[in-house]
Design a protein around this motif. Structure first.
Motif, PDB file in Angstrom:
ATOM      1  N   LEU B 148       0.829  -1.220   0.000  1.00 34.62           N
ATOM      2  CA  LEU B 148       0.000   0.000   0.000  1.00 34.62           C
ATOM      3  C   LEU B 148       0.860   1.266   0.000  1.00 34.62           C
ATOM      4  O   LEU B 148       0.590   2.231   0.725  1.00 34.62           O
ATOM      5  N   VAL B 149       1.890   1.227  -0.821  1.00 39.64           N
ATOM      6  CA  VAL B 149       2.777   2.397  -0.880  1.00 39.64           C
ATOM      7  C   VAL B 149       2.075   3.502  -1.671  1.00 39.64           C
ATOM      8  O   VAL B 149       1.767   3.330  -2.851  1.00 39.64           O
ATOM      9  N   GLN B 150       1.785   4.606  -1.001  1.00 41.33           N
ATOM     10  CA  GLN B 150       1.105   5.718  -1.659  1.00 41.33           C
ATOM     11  C   GLN B 150       2.024   6.914  -1.826  1.00 41.33           C
ATOM     12  O   GLN B 150       1.688   7.866  -2.513  1.00 41.33           O
ATOM     13  N   ALA B 151       3.140   6.884  -1.134  1.00 37.03           N
ATOM     14  CA  ALA B 151       4.066   8.009  -1.203  1.00 37.03           C
ATOM     15  C   ALA B 151       5.464   7.488  -0.940  1.00 37.03           C
ATOM     16  O   ALA B 151       5.645   6.460  -0.283  1.00 37.03           O
ATOM     17  N   LEU B 152       6.427   8.197  -1.485  1.00 37.43           N
ATOM     18  CA  LEU B 152       7.825   7.789  -1.295  1.00 37.43           C
ATOM     19  C   LEU B 152       8.588   8.854  -0.519  1.00 37.43           C
ATOM     20  O   LEU B 152       8.316  10.033  -0.713  1.00 37.43           O
ATOM     21  N   PRO B 153       9.519   8.490   0.331  1.00 36.19           N
ATOM     22  CA  PRO B 153       9.798   7.110   0.716  1.00 36.19           C
ATOM     23  C   PRO B 153       8.770   6.585   1.711  1.00 36.19           C
ATOM     24  O   PRO B 153       8.210   7.357   2.486  1.00 36.19           O
ATOM     25  N   THR B 154       8.529   5.273   1.653  1.00 40.03           N
ATOM     26  CA  THR B 154       7.738   4.607   2.684  1.00 40.03           C
ATOM     27  C   THR B 154       8.616   3.504   3.268  1.00 40.03           C
ATOM     28  O   THR B 154       9.260   2.766   2.520  1.00 40.03           O
ATOM     29  N   THR B 155       8.659   3.434   4.570  1.00 39.84           N
ATOM     30  CA  THR B 155       9.543   2.471   5.218  1.00 39.84           C
ATOM     31  C   THR B 155       8.762   1.641   6.230  1.00 39.84           C
ATOM     32  O   THR B 155       7.947   2.189   6.975  1.00 39.84           O
ATOM     33  N   TYR B 156       8.991   0.334   6.208  1.00 39.67           N
ATOM     34  CA  TYR B 156       8.344  -0.550   7.177  1.00 39.67           C
ATOM     35  C   TYR B 156       9.399  -1.235   8.027  1.00 39.67           C
ATOM     36  O   TYR B 156      10.466  -1.621   7.520  1.00 39.67           O
ATOM     37  N   VAL B 157       9.088  -1.395   9.309  1.00 36.11           N
ATOM     38  CA  VAL B 157       9.899  -2.253  10.173  1.00 36.11           C
ATOM     39  C   VAL B 157       9.091  -3.526  10.372  1.00 36.11           C
ATOM     40  O   VAL B 157       7.919  -3.469  10.769  1.00 36.11           O
ATOM     41  N   ILE B 158       9.701  -4.661  10.032  1.00 34.34           N
ATOM     42  CA  ILE B 158       8.999  -5.952  10.086  1.00 34.34           C
ATOM     43  C   ILE B 158       9.630  -6.816  11.172  1.00 34.34           C
ATOM     44  O   ILE B 158      10.868  -6.908  11.273  1.00 34.34           O
ATOM     45  N   THR B 159       8.809  -7.409  11.997  1.00 35.16           N
ATOM     46  CA  THR B 159       9.320  -8.210  13.128  1.00 35.16           C
ATOM     47  C   THR B 159       9.916  -9.521  12.603  1.00 35.16           C
ATOM     48  O   THR B 159       9.639  -9.931  11.468  1.00 35.16           O
ATOM     49  N   PRO B 160      10.705 -10.205  13.438  1.00 30.69           N
ATOM     50  CA  PRO B 160      11.265 -11.496  12.998  1.00 30.69           C
ATOM     51  C   PRO B 160      10.178 -12.503  12.645  1.00 30.69           C
ATOM     52  O   PRO B 160      10.403 -13.441  11.891  1.00 30.69           O
TER      53      PRO B 160
END
Lengths: 421, 203
Positions: B148-160
């Motif tokens: 659901l990237v609507q704008a740049l930059p978009t950053t996600y932190v993903i758990t293990p």
């Protein structure tokens, strides 16, 4: 029994009101700013009370002035039950008039937490100077400049602009938004001045889910409809006049955020022109049709079985014209489509904010520590973000609280009307 | 029909048409656009915390495979960006510095994705800017859409465990991203691996 002395509350002014309807209507404005639309007989009655008088003399004056026969007892009853509680008439020995002068809460679409920032006496000279922007020649030049600025902005960003390219509340965008909103409100005040109408101050409040500026242009009700329409459009006109400044800042600094400010200005103008929330478009439609309570009149189209609120409240002013009725019907139908969409988007937005709020506050605390390492801009950005999110949550909580209270009141009334305890 | 009546009728016709036009505009364009704008400005766009991070299998500019599933068990930072995004370019140095700082950490990964931009455009940019972490190419843009990237930059932190810990939209949040990553990791650091998702249309 000695008759009490009655008098139109000092500071209350009476004037004609340009509105749609079979019967002429008038306006009574309290010194505190609250206004009432009144019928022709009531206008004459109030006019007979401009000096302290007893009901018998008022009855005689009313008959002489307008040919209306109303005995002293009926006048007294009207004053006791309606006019004194509303604060329109001062009555010897009547207790509650001053408190009644407070404006009533306006429901879900009311402006909350109103705080005046610039009092009328300070705004007065500024609106006087800005009023020159409404001279036709000046307006033509300014609008041409705004058009040119739009040309530059959309040539650089493309049309339609890729809205996904706008990320995060850059300080330039926030500064542009604040300046533009202030200028917008001065546009309303300056239009008032242009027509020689007094105005109130300028302040800040919460509307729907966002903090907003407001301008008090209540006295504009006295103006003819077409002048009221100019006052309604004045905000958007002034807001568009900010765009040359934004483009100039872009050309000077090269920061794309100033071009996005032009896009936001246009989006905000479009939203303002939409007549469904009580924004400029609502008042413009209201003034164009000459119907002051669009939402209420639209609700009157509902059959009584569906619990129409306030039906008949405006009946003394006569039916609205058939053309205006047709527009009201269209407005009512369109509202049934638009409002669920608007509410759905707001619910999703509030739900998102509520989910992330704790984390974002944690980030602000973290950034506050990092600010000492030269990241003050990040701190400012995070603080602003937290402020906006907090205001949004607070407003949503207030709206829920008021909706809950209104529901409880209705339930209580329903129980009472059905003989339940 | 008198002059006043005709005038009243004209105003009503214009007002009725305006109501219909603004109903369509408000429901179909203004409300959705303002919604996206508000989310972007508030930095709350994209997937929400707790949602499963969509898996992806891409190749970087050098042809090396980049699969999210291979990084299971690590804290992963996935950053969607594009060479033609001014906000992304302004953060290149800080992102690169952070990625390099954590390059040796076996318990974390930094993945950057560029969507809908040809490799022929991305590769020279990467070389010119001295970006050493892998840049994964999302030619079709499906990965950006899934996130659901609507704008740049978009950053996600993903758990293990492969769930979204936080999403960040926009520039100026490098501290927030890496602070979340640090909080998420039980131990270790973030290794560098940039996924480049293929540009966003119209950018």
């Amino acid at each position: 029994m000695v008759s009490p002395i009655l008098q139109l509350t000092p500071g209350t002014s009476l004037s004609t009101f340009d509105a749609d309807g079979e019967a002429p209507s008038y306006l009574a404005q309290l010194a505190a700013g609250r206004q009432f639309r009144v019928t022709e007989p009531l206008y004459h009655l109030l006019a007979c009370m401009e000096r302290p008088t007893d009901p018998e003399s008022i009855s005689a004056a009313l008959a002489q002035r307008a040919g209306i026969t109303l005995d002293a007892a009926a006048i007294l009853r009207l004053v006791e039950t309606k006019l004194a509680p509303a604060g329109l008439v001062w009555m010897e020995g009547h207790p509650g008039a001053p408190a009644a002068a407070r404006p009533a809460p306006g429901g879900a679409l009311a402006l909350r937490w109103r705080r005046e920032l610039i009092p009328a006496r300070c705004a007065w000279p500024i609106s006087g100077a800005l009023g020159h922007a409404y001279r036709p020649g000046v307006a033509f030049v300014l609008l041409a400049l705004a058009l040119g600025a739009h040309g530059v902005a959309y040539a650089r960003l493309g049309f339609p602009p890729p809205i996904d390219g706008l990320t995060s509340a850059a300080p330039a965008i926030v500064a542009a938004l604040v300046a533009m909103s202030l200028v917008h409100e001065f546009g309303h005040l300056a239009a008032c001045r242009r027509w020689g109408c007094p105005h109130g101050g300028l302040g800040v409040g919460l509307y729907l889910l966002a903090p907003v500026f407001y301008a008090d242009v209540s006295p504009a009700w006295r103006l003819p409809r077409h002048q009221r329409a100019i006052v309604d459009l004045g905000g958007i006109y002034f807001q568009l006049l900010c765009t040359p400044a934004f483009v100039a800042l872009y050309l000077a600094t090269g920061a794309e955020a100033w071009l996005w400010a032009v896009v936001i200005c246009d989006l905000s103008a479009l939203f303002n022109l939409s007549p469904f929330a009580k924004l400029d478009g609502y008042w413009l439609l209201s003034d164009a049709l000459g119907i002051p309570n669009l939402h209420q009149r639209a609700r009157e189209l509902l059959p009584p079985a569906m619990g129409r609120a306030g039906a008949g409240a405006l009946a003394p002013f006569g039916r609205v014209s058939r053309a205006a009725s047709a527009v009201l019907a269209v407005y009512f139908g369109a509202s049934l489509v638009v409002w669920p969409v608007l509410v759905a988007y707001q619910v999703v937005l509030v739900a998102n904010v509520a989910t992330l709020y704790a984390g974002l506050v944690g980030d602000a605390v973290f950034l506050a520590r990092e600010a000492t390492l030269g990241e003050a801009d990040l701190l400012a950005q995070a603080a602003l973000q937290i402020f906006l999110l907090s205001a949004m949550l607070l407003q949503a909580a207030l709206m829920l609280w008021e909706a809950g209270r209104a529901l409880a009141r209705r339930a209580r009334r329903w129980r009472m009307s059905h003989g339940m305890r | 029909m008198g002059c006043g009546e005709r005038r009243r009728l004209s105003i009503a016709l214009i007002a009725g048409a305006a109501v219909v036009i603004f109903a369509v505009l408000t429901a179909g364009l203004i409300a959705p656009t303002l919604f996206v704008l508000a989310r972007n400005l508030l930095g709350i766009g994209g997937l929400l915390p707790g949602e499963t991070a969509p898996d992806f299998a891409l190749r970087d500019a050098a042809g090396q495979p980049v699969r999210l599933a291979d990084l299971r068990g690590k804290t992963v930072v996935v950053r969607f960006w594009s060479p033609d995004c001014a906000a992304c370019r302004s953060e290149l140095d800080s992102v690169r510095a952070t990625a390099e700082r954590y390059a040796a950490d076996p318990s974390a990964a930094f993945v950057s994705v560029v969507s809908r931009i040809p490799a022929a455009t991305v590769a020279p940019f990467v070389a010119e800017r001295g970006i050493r972490y892998p840049v994964a190419l999302d030619d079709t843009g499906l990965v950006a859409d899934a996130y659901l990237v609507q704008a740049l930059p978009t950053t996600y932190v993903i758990t293990p465990e492969g769930r979204i810990l936080r999403g960040f939209v926009g520039a100026g949040n490098a501290f927030q991203v890496f602070r979340e990553a640090q909080a998420c990791r039980a131990s270790g650091v973030v290794t560098a691996c940039t996924v480049q998702s293929e540009g966003i249309p119209g950018r």
